[in-house]
Design an enzyme around this catalytic site. Structure first.
Site, PDB file in Angstrom:
ATOM      1  CD  GLU A   1      -3.950   0.617   6.856  1.00 19.11           C
ATOM      2  OE1 GLU A   1      -4.324   1.447   6.010  1.00 19.11           O
ATOM      3  OE2 GLU A   1      -2.798   0.592   7.313  1.00 19.11           O
TER       4      GLU A   1
ATOM      5  CD  GLN B   1      -2.016   1.518   2.886  1.00 19.70           C
ATOM      6  OE1 GLN B   1      -1.131   1.358   3.726  1.00 19.70           O
ATOM      7  NE2 GLN B   1      -3.204   1.955   3.210  1.00 19.70           N
TER       8      GLN B   1
ATOM      9  CG  ASN C   1      -2.897   4.305  19.712  1.00 22.63           C
ATOM     10  OD1 ASN C   1      -3.014   3.566  18.739  1.00 22.63           O
ATOM     11  ND2 ASN C   1      -2.447   3.883  20.887  1.00 22.63           N
ATOM     12  CD  GLU C   2      -1.389   9.961  19.443  1.00 21.79           C
ATOM     13  OE1 GLU C   2      -1.161   9.372  18.363  1.00 21.79           O
ATOM     14  OE2 GLU C   2      -0.795   9.685  20.500  1.00 21.79           O
TER      15      GLU C   2
HETATM   16  C1  LIG Z   1       4.946  -0.573  11.149  1.00 22.99           C
HETATM   17  C2  LIG Z   1       4.401   0.466  10.204  1.00 22.99           C
HETATM   18  C3  LIG Z   1       3.964   0.061   8.960  1.00 22.99           C
HETATM   19  C4  LIG Z   1       3.462   1.014   8.061  1.00 22.99           C
HETATM   20  N1  LIG Z   1       3.080   0.570   6.825  1.00 22.99           N
HETATM   21  C5  LIG Z   1       2.625   1.461   5.921  1.00 22.99           C
HETATM   22  C6  LIG Z   1       2.288   1.028   4.593  1.00 22.99           C
HETATM   23  O1  LIG Z   1       2.393  -0.146   4.254  1.00 22.99           O
HETATM   24  N2  LIG Z   1       1.868   1.955   3.704  1.00 22.99           N
HETATM   25  C7  LIG Z   1       1.728   3.270   4.029  1.00 22.99           C
HETATM   26  O2  LIG Z   1       1.298   4.049   3.170  1.00 22.99           O
HETATM   27  N3  LIG Z   1       2.056   3.731   5.277  1.00 22.99           N
HETATM   28  C8  LIG Z   1       2.507   2.845   6.211  1.00 22.99           C
HETATM   29  N4  LIG Z   1       2.855   3.280   7.487  1.00 22.99           N
HETATM   30  C9  LIG Z   1       2.786   4.707   7.798  1.00 22.99           C
HETATM   31  C10 LIG Z   1       1.675   5.080   8.789  1.00 22.99           C
HETATM   32  O3  LIG Z   1       0.412   5.013   8.172  1.00 22.99           O
HETATM   33  C11 LIG Z   1       2.001   6.500   9.279  1.00 22.99           C
HETATM   34  O4  LIG Z   1       3.219   6.424  10.001  1.00 22.99           O
HETATM   35  C12 LIG Z   1       0.923   7.053  10.201  1.00 22.99           C
HETATM   36  O5  LIG Z   1      -0.251   7.312   9.463  1.00 22.99           O
HETATM   37  C13 LIG Z   1       1.377   8.319  10.924  1.00 22.99           C
HETATM   38  O6  LIG Z   1       1.895   9.252  10.039  1.00 22.99           O
HETATM   39  P1  LIG Z   1       3.306   9.979  10.325  1.00 22.99           P
HETATM   40  O7  LIG Z   1       4.287   8.912  10.677  1.00 22.99           O
HETATM   41  O8  LIG Z   1       3.588  10.868   9.159  1.00 22.99           O
HETATM   42  O9  LIG Z   1       3.080  10.849  11.622  1.00 22.99           O
HETATM   43  P2  LIG Z   1       2.445  12.304  11.704  1.00 22.99           P
HETATM   44  O10 LIG Z   1       1.174  12.325  10.923  1.00 22.99           O
HETATM   45  O11 LIG Z   1       3.488  13.305  11.369  1.00 22.99           O
HETATM   46  O12 LIG Z   1       2.079  12.387  13.230  1.00 22.99           O
HETATM   47  C14 LIG Z   1       3.028  12.744  14.257  1.00 22.99           C
HETATM   48  C15 LIG Z   1       2.283  12.770  15.586  1.00 22.99           C
HETATM   49  O13 LIG Z   1       1.255  13.769  15.545  1.00 22.99           O
HETATM   50  C16 LIG Z   1      -0.008  13.189  15.873  1.00 22.99           C
HETATM   51  N5  LIG Z   1      -1.072  13.809  15.065  1.00 22.99           N
HETATM   52  C17 LIG Z   1      -1.023  14.062  13.724  1.00 22.99           C
HETATM   53  N6  LIG Z   1      -2.209  14.596  13.329  1.00 22.99           N
HETATM   54  C18 LIG Z   1      -2.993  14.679  14.434  1.00 22.99           C
HETATM   55  C19 LIG Z   1      -4.311  15.150  14.668  1.00 22.99           C
HETATM   56  N7  LIG Z   1      -5.058  15.631  13.683  1.00 22.99           N
HETATM   57  N8  LIG Z   1      -4.794  15.088  15.941  1.00 22.99           N
HETATM   58  C20 LIG Z   1      -4.038  14.580  16.966  1.00 22.99           C
HETATM   59  N9  LIG Z   1      -2.769  14.134  16.803  1.00 22.99           N
HETATM   60  C21 LIG Z   1      -2.263  14.179  15.566  1.00 22.99           C
HETATM   61  C22 LIG Z   1       0.121  11.730  15.509  1.00 22.99           C
HETATM   62  O14 LIG Z   1      -0.799  10.939  16.193  1.00 22.99           O
HETATM   63  C23 LIG Z   1       1.559  11.446  15.904  1.00 22.99           C
HETATM   64  O15 LIG Z   1       1.659  11.171  17.276  1.00 22.99           O
HETATM   65  C24 LIG Z   1       3.369   2.373   8.412  1.00 22.99           C
HETATM   66  C25 LIG Z   1       3.810   2.784   9.671  1.00 22.99           C
HETATM   67  C26 LIG Z   1       4.327   1.841  10.569  1.00 22.99           C
HETATM   68  C27 LIG Z   1       4.796   2.305  11.921  1.00 22.99           C
END
Ligand SMILES: Cc1cc2nc3c(=O)[nH]c(=O)nc-3n(C[C@H](O)[C@H](O)[C@H](O)COP(=O)(O)OP(=O)(O)OC[C@H]3O[C@@H](n4cnc5c(N)ncnc54)[C@H](O)[C@@H]3O)c2cc1C
Length: 404
Positions: free
Chosen positions: A242, A124, A368-369
């Site tokens: 998902e 994905q 989680n958030e």
């Molecule tokens: C093991 C693993 C597998 C993954 N596999 C895939 C995959 O196969 N394909 C894919 O496309 N992605 C994948 N991901 C990515 C995953 O979907 C993203 O890491 C996730 O959506 C968080 O995005 P970010 O890391 O950019 O964090 P950010 O969005 O930058 O968030 C940083 C922090 O801010 C908080 N935050 C952000 N927005 C808000 C809000 N509106 N309200 C409250 N808090 C907020 C978040 O909760 C987090 O604590 C994977 C991630 C992991 C850890």
């Protein structure tokens, strides 16, 4: 289409069949890293031949067209084994169901039977360095050029991309529209020229996910999933699958963070008589069981035509919180053994790997958030988060490389 629900006698017969098939066909041990993909493909093909692949999927794409009750029976029995099915989780849990929901007839019959037979692995391709929780901020571009879309950009955290044959790619096709309405989802051939996959290590020391780069990658126009510029709808469909898939996936009982393994850990440490440990384990068991029953009900309701919607976020969040509780319990039982063990102690290494891998579940598939926000807004009816950028053309937003 009427779906056979299964009387108690039919389900018991099915259980007997699954049990004896798994006993005869489940691999005795997990294959080595080098052998994982051929072993996983062979096992998936055997599952298909035995009629246990795509149990709830429609028959016209090679599924069994059975109810969630049958899937539950299979999952119960399979939980006793460690099966090499991990490379298929994204295809089976997310991409396949989305192609089934939104794909053309041609896409459904070309891709889905191959997936069920274990011929193709999927990934994905949503998240980018500047677009995780807010995936609609993504910057990977797809520009129409004759009979193909030309893609440039980068994805990150792409689970299983190192093995994938196909990816569900979300890209921006119209930057003049607001951010949610200029996206399109494509089926990407991961072996196409211009696709580069680079591994990323997590804190467990393994590299389960990757960065993926696109350099003038050409995607045929008939590879659009759904409609051009309606990719947000396709993304929401896939994210729904998902969350249910992550929340509802049963871990094998041998997983070090499962109740059965933690009881075994308590036995090894001689603390099964300690009332505090017993209470912790009992609470863990209760949470595990409640989540299991919640997921059974969600699957059954989905099959009956009532999609889970935001309840998938409840399953996803509850699963992540359960894992946190399991880590705490493991630490209380095993103390310093969770961070230091003798060379060659496979159980010690396995426990540490389980502990180091578990926190990722609070991020993967939406943090989680973000699940709290979804549950708050869509289930509890709390006020929505302010979204000041919702109606502005994406080109005018200050995100990622547009900040300068
Ligand atoms: C093991 C693993 C597998 C993954 N596999 C895939 C995959 O196969 N394909 C894919 O496309 N992605 C994948 N991901 C990515 C995953 O979907 C993203 O890491 C996730 O959506 C968080 O995005 P970010 O890391 O950019 O964090 P950010 O969005 O930058 O968030 C940083 C922090 O801010 C908080 N935050 C952000 N927005 C808000 C809000 N509106 N309200 C409250 N808090 C907020 C978040 O909760 C987090 O604590 C994977 C991630 C992991 C850890």
């Amino acid at each position: 289409m009427s779906v056979p629900n299964g009387s108690p006698t039919e389900l018991q017969e099915y259980r007997d069949g699954v049990r004896s098939w798994l006993k005869a066909n489940a691999p005795a041990s997990m294959p080595s890293a080098a052998e994982l993909i051929p072993a996983a493909k062979a096992f998936q093909a055997a599952l298909f031949d035995a009629g246990y692949a795509g149990i709830t999927w429609p028959k016209d794409v090679g599924g069994q067209g059975l109810s969630a009750a049958y899937q539950q029976v299979y999952s119960d029995e399979a939980a006793a084994y460690e099966l090499p099915t991990y490379p298929f989780i994204i295809g089976m849990g997310m991409c396949g169901p989305t192609v089934n929901d939104l794909g053309t007839g041609e896409q459904r019959t070309s891709y889905l039977p191959r997936l069920l037979r274990g011929e193709d692995i999927w990934c994905q391709l949503f998240s980018e360095p500047g677009a995780g929780s807010d995936v609609a901020s993504l910057q990977t571009r797809a520009v129409l050029d004759g009979d193909a879309w030309v893609v440039n950009g980068q994805k990150v955290w792409t689970t299983n991309a190192q093995w994938a044959d196909f990816g569900a790619l979300l890209a921006r096709t119209d930057p003049d529209r607001p951010k949610h309405s200029g996206l399109t989802m494509f089926i990407l051939d991961m072996h196409a020229p211009g696709v580069t996959v680079r591994p990323l290590k997590d804190m467990s020391g393994r590299a389960p996910f990757n960065e993926v780069y696109f350099d003038d990658v050409r995607i045929p126009v008939d590879a659009v999933i759904g409609q051009v510029n309606a990719g947000w709808n396709a993304a929401v469909t896939m994210l729904g699958h998902e969350r249910v898939s992550i929340g509802a996936t049963r871990k094998p009982k041998t997983n070090p963070m499962e109740f059965a393994s933690l009881v075994e850990l308590a036995r090894r440490h001689g603390v099964t008589g300690d009332p505090a440990q017993r209470e912790r384990l009992a609470e863990l068991y209760a949470h595990e069981r409640v989540l299991e029953l919640f997921n059974v009900r969600m699957r059954q309701e989905t099959m009956a035509g009532n999609p889970p919607g935001a309840r998938g976020s409840v399953a996803k969040l509850a699963g992540a919180l359960l894992l946190r509780r399991a880590i705490d319990t493991a630490g209380q039982i095993a103390g310093s053994d969770t961070i230091a063990w003798e060379p060659g102690d496979a159980r010690g290494a396995e426990l540490a790997l389980g502990i180091n891998s578990a926190p990722a579940s609070s991020i993967a598939g939406g943090t989680n958030e973000v699940q709290h926000n979804i549950i708050g807004e869509r289930i509890l009816g709390l006020p929505k988060e302010p979204q000041v950028d919702r109606d502005i053309p994406f080109r005018e937003l200050k995100v990622g490389t547009q900040r300068g």
